[in-house]
Design an enzyme around this catalytic site. Structure first.
Site, PDB file in Angstrom:
ATOM      1  N   ARG A 162       0.833  -1.201   0.000  1.00  0.00           N
ATOM      2  CA  ARG A 162       0.000   0.000   0.000  1.00  0.00           C
ATOM      3  C   ARG A 162       0.867   1.250   0.000  1.00  0.00           C
ATOM      4  NH1 ARG A 162      -0.657   1.333   6.007  1.00  0.00           N
ATOM      5  NH2 ARG A 162      -0.078  -0.599   7.033  1.00  0.00           N
ATOM      6  N   ASN A 163       2.184   1.024  -0.168  1.00  0.00           N
ATOM      7  CA  ASN A 163       3.136   2.121  -0.250  1.00  0.00           C
ATOM      8  C   ASN A 163       3.970   1.916  -1.505  1.00  0.00           C
ATOM      9  OD1 ASN A 163       2.668   3.607   2.217  1.00  0.00           O
ATOM     10  ND2 ASN A 163       3.391   1.764   3.259  1.00  0.00           N
ATOM     11  N   HIS A 221       2.625  -5.771   9.753  1.00  0.00           N
ATOM     12  CA  HIS A 221       1.734  -5.956   8.612  1.00  0.00           C
ATOM     13  C   HIS A 221       0.357  -5.366   8.919  1.00  0.00           C
ATOM     14  CE1 HIS A 221       0.631  -8.318   4.917  1.00  0.00           C
ATOM     15  NE2 HIS A 221      -0.577  -8.124   5.422  1.00  0.00           N
TER      16      HIS A 221
END
Ligand SMILES: [Zn+2]
Length: 420
Positions: A200-201, A295
């Site tokens: 997500r990065n 996570h």
């Protein structure tokens, strides 16, 4: 014959998305039904059910399933499931509905009819209990907790029919993927073991290192990006997609990588969310999930390796997918290579000077915070090549540059009173 892992709790995927004439008829019918507005999280969960990513769910959960999932990670029928998938509404809407009624499910952000639900049950929950079990906190500074606390007081349960995937297939055409599509690609390549890398990065060298390790032990890696909602300030998906593509094009063998995007909103539930990521990655055909440090976490709510441990705490056989537990990874100037906390004996931290260059002899491990990275980029300084590839940095820099121009224009307008 497929060699891939089976979907979760089923022999076949169960997508709930209608197509063609069936969909047109259901859409027509939905126009006449009472409307229930969904939050962005509920909309994203509905789409996940639509594409079969939440196989074998057939709708939003009832009370017994909600309770079982919160308390014991399982539905009332015993199926392993780590996070409640529920639909909320107001007291008024709930009071107007009875079991057996059909409702149209509307995305509150776009006003689009996304599906229909046949009501089997309406019930109230103890939200604080859900948050304590799922998020380990009731602090509303936690974005996932806030969503639960702000949702309506009643939950509606029942089977759903899904009528839309919203803007995802259009806006993320290059990577948006249904589980059946990913499975087809893996099968065409003859893969049986696939490791999913959740992203997500932007993908810097430390993520690339995880992917390279996964390729060494599996047939291929599935770089699976979230294209659903993130926290404000996170890098938008379209920028990430380009940055990751640049990395894959230049530093991976194309026959060992598949990229895909999925539409689920982050809950930031840390270890519990790692388990949900495992469930839907199994549905996508992945035999492994890379689980790194913290996570799906946010802030300091979870220990860095809570998400590793939780896979040992669930009953054996809950999942076919296995976690690939990975430690914190970085470049080490003493080792002269990428390394992890598990391999590298050099505890010192490398120093980067104001120009973004390594100070020789200053220390070993290169750890750049997001803040320092952004500062160096916005000042046009060097980013150590050991941290990230130049192709990736160029794309991120372009994004930050236009952001700052926008801020400048805004400030300028405010100062001068000009509109344009
Ligand atoms: Zn080292």
């Amino acid at each position: 014959m497929t060699q891939l892992v089976k979907p979760h709790g089923a022999n076949e995927l169960k997508p709930l998305l209608l197509e063609g004439k069936e969909k047109e008829e259901e859409l027509q019918k939905a126009q006449r039904l009472p409307r229930v507005a969904m939050t962005s999280r509920e909309t994203s969960d509905l789409i996940m059910m639509g594409i079969g990513a939440f196989t074998p769910l057939e709708g939003f959960m009832g009370y017994d399933d909600w309770k079982g999932v919160c308390a014991d990670f399982k539905r009332a029928d015993g199926l392993f499931w780590p996070i409640p998938i529920t639909l909320s509404t107001s007291e008024e809407v709930a009071a107007s509905l009875r079991a057996g009624d059909e409702v149209a499910l509307v995305d509150s952000e776009t006003d689009e009819v996304m599906g229909t639900l046949r009501l089997s049950e309406k019930y109230q929950i103890d939200k604080a209990y859900e948050c304590k079990e799922v998020f380990k906190t009731t602090d509303t500074e936690h974005p996932g907790v806030l969503k639960v606390m702000e949702q309506g007081a009643w939950n509606l349960a029942g089977p759903v029919k899904v009528l839309s995937e919203s803007y995802y297939p259009r806006e993320f055409a290059s990577i948006y993927q249904r589980p059946a599509e990913a499975r087809r690609i893996f099968e065409q390549r003859g893969w049986s073991t696939v490791a999913a890398l959740q992203l997500r990065n932007p993908m810097h060298n430390s993520h690339a290192y995880l992917a390279w390790i996964a390729i060494e032990v599996c047939d291929g890696v599935y770089i699976h990006q979230l294209v659903g909602k993130l926290k404000p300030g996170d890098i938008p998906a379209e920028v990430r997609v380009r940055a990751i593509q640049a990395l894959v094009d230049n530093y991976f063998r194309p026959d060992r990588v598949v990229q895909g995007g999925y539409p689920m909103e982050m809950r930031y539930a840390g270890p519990r969310e790692a388990l949900l990521h495992a469930v839907f990655r199994q549905n996508y055909g992945c035999s492994h999930l890379i689980v790194g440090r913290d996570h799906a976490g946010v802030g300091d709510y979870y220990g860095p390796f809570d998400a590793h441990r939780i896979f040992n705490e669930i009953p054996a056989g809950s999942l076919e997918l296995q976690p690939l537990r990975m430690d914190w990874t970085f470049y080490c100037y003493e080792c002269g290579s990428m390394a992890s906390m598990k391999t590298c004996p050099h505890d010192s931290k490398a120093t980067i000077d104001d120009e973004g260059n390594y100070v020789p002899g200053s220390g070993a491990r290169l750890l750049l915070s997001g803040t320092l990275l952004r500062k160096l980029m916005s000042e046009g300084k060097n980013i150590p090549k050991e941290f990230s590839k130049p192709e990736v940095i160029a794309i991120l820099k372009e994004y930050y540059d236009q952001l700052e121009e926008k801020v400048d224009i805004k400030l300028h307008q405010a100062a001068t009173g000009e509109k344009k």
